[in-house]
Write a protein that holds these residues in place. Structure first.
Motif, short mmCIF file in Angstrom:
data_model
loop_
_atom_site.label_atom_id
_atom_site.label_comp_id
_atom_site.label_asym_id
_atom_site.label_seq_id
_atom_site.Cartn_x
_atom_site.Cartn_y
_atom_site.Cartn_z
N GLN A 38 0.62 -1.35 0.06
CA GLN A 38 -0.01 0.20 0.02
C GLN A 38 0.93 1.18 0.11
O GLN A 38 1.59 1.66 0.78
CB GLN A 38 -0.78 0.10 1.11
N ALA A 39 0.84 1.92 -1.13
CA ALA A 39 1.58 3.15 -1.23
C ALA A 39 0.72 4.23 -0.59
O ALA A 39 -0.39 4.14 -0.22
CB ALA A 39 1.88 3.55 -2.78
N GLY A 41 -1.57 7.20 0.17
CA GLY A 41 -2.68 7.52 -0.51
C GLY A 41 -3.25 6.66 -1.50
O GLY A 41 -4.26 7.08 -2.36
N LYS A 42 -3.06 5.40 -1.45
CA LYS A 42 -3.44 4.59 -2.63
C LYS A 42 -4.13 3.29 -1.73
O LYS A 42 -3.81 3.08 -0.78
CB LYS A 42 -2.39 4.13 -3.54
N GLU A 43 -4.67 2.57 -2.64
CA GLU A 43 -5.35 1.45 -2.05
C GLU A 43 -4.08 0.40 -2.08
O GLU A 43 -3.38 0.09 -2.64
CB GLU A 43 -6.37 0.80 -2.80
N ARG A 44 -4.20 -0.75 -1.08
CA ARG A 44 -3.53 -2.03 -1.16
C ARG A 44 -3.65 -2.73 -2.32
O ARG A 44 -4.97 -3.09 -2.64
CB ARG A 44 -3.72 -2.45 0.11
N VAL A 45 -2.74 -3.16 -2.76
CA VAL A 45 -2.62 -4.03 -4.08
C VAL A 45 -1.86 -5.04 -3.74
O VAL A 45 -0.92 -5.40 -2.99
CB VAL A 45 -2.15 -3.11 -5.32
N GLU A 88 8.79 3.84 -7.38
CA GLU A 88 7.32 3.51 -7.22
C GLU A 88 7.04 2.23 -6.63
O GLU A 88 6.00 1.83 -6.18
CB GLU A 88 6.63 3.42 -8.63
N ALA A 91 6.30 1.70 -0.35
CA ALA A 91 4.95 1.25 0.14
C ALA A 91 5.38 0.53 1.43
O ALA A 91 6.35 0.41 1.87
CB ALA A 91 4.16 0.30 -0.74
#
Length: 123
Positions: A38-39, A41-45, A88, A91
């Protein structure tokens, strides 16, 4: 089962890092294991998953060819070797386990989660 992730830290772009996830209990080999991230401000992927015996592995396109998931059932541990890291890839990385087969990229199907370990890649 309880999961404890470790190995995160600060690494320069192009470098390597290995994450570990230690599991408690004697049934580790019965679980499919995965890594998510999870980065900010982003969702966990989904990042990667590995079969119970370690023969089959699955990767998100974004890490394919750079990351390797593996497991040692004798040590109740799953690993994520991260090579050629990029900014990138920064996370919080989570390990997860599940007892049932299915869509390995779906975090909702994982029953057990570790606490997460921070990986920061500097450019």
């Amino acid at each position: 089962v309880q999961l404890q992730a470790s190995g995160g830290g600060l690494v320069q772009a192009g470098g390597s890092l290995r994450l570990s996830c230690a599991a408690s209990g004697r049934t580790f080999s019965s679980y499919l294991m995965g890594w998510f991230r999870q980065a900010p401000g982003k969702e966990r992927v989904f990042v990667a998953a590995i079969s119970r015996g370690g023969v089959s592995t699955y990767y998100a396109d974004s890490v394919k060819g750079r990351f390797t998931i593996s497991r040692d059932n004798a040590k109740n541990t799953v690993y994520l070797q991260m090579n050629s890291v990029k900014p990138e890839d920064t996370a919080v990385y989570y390990c997860a386990g599940r007892g049932k087969d299915g869509h390995l990229e779906r975090e909702s199907q994982y029953e057990y989660w570790g606490q997460g370990t921070q990986v920061t890649v500097s450019s």
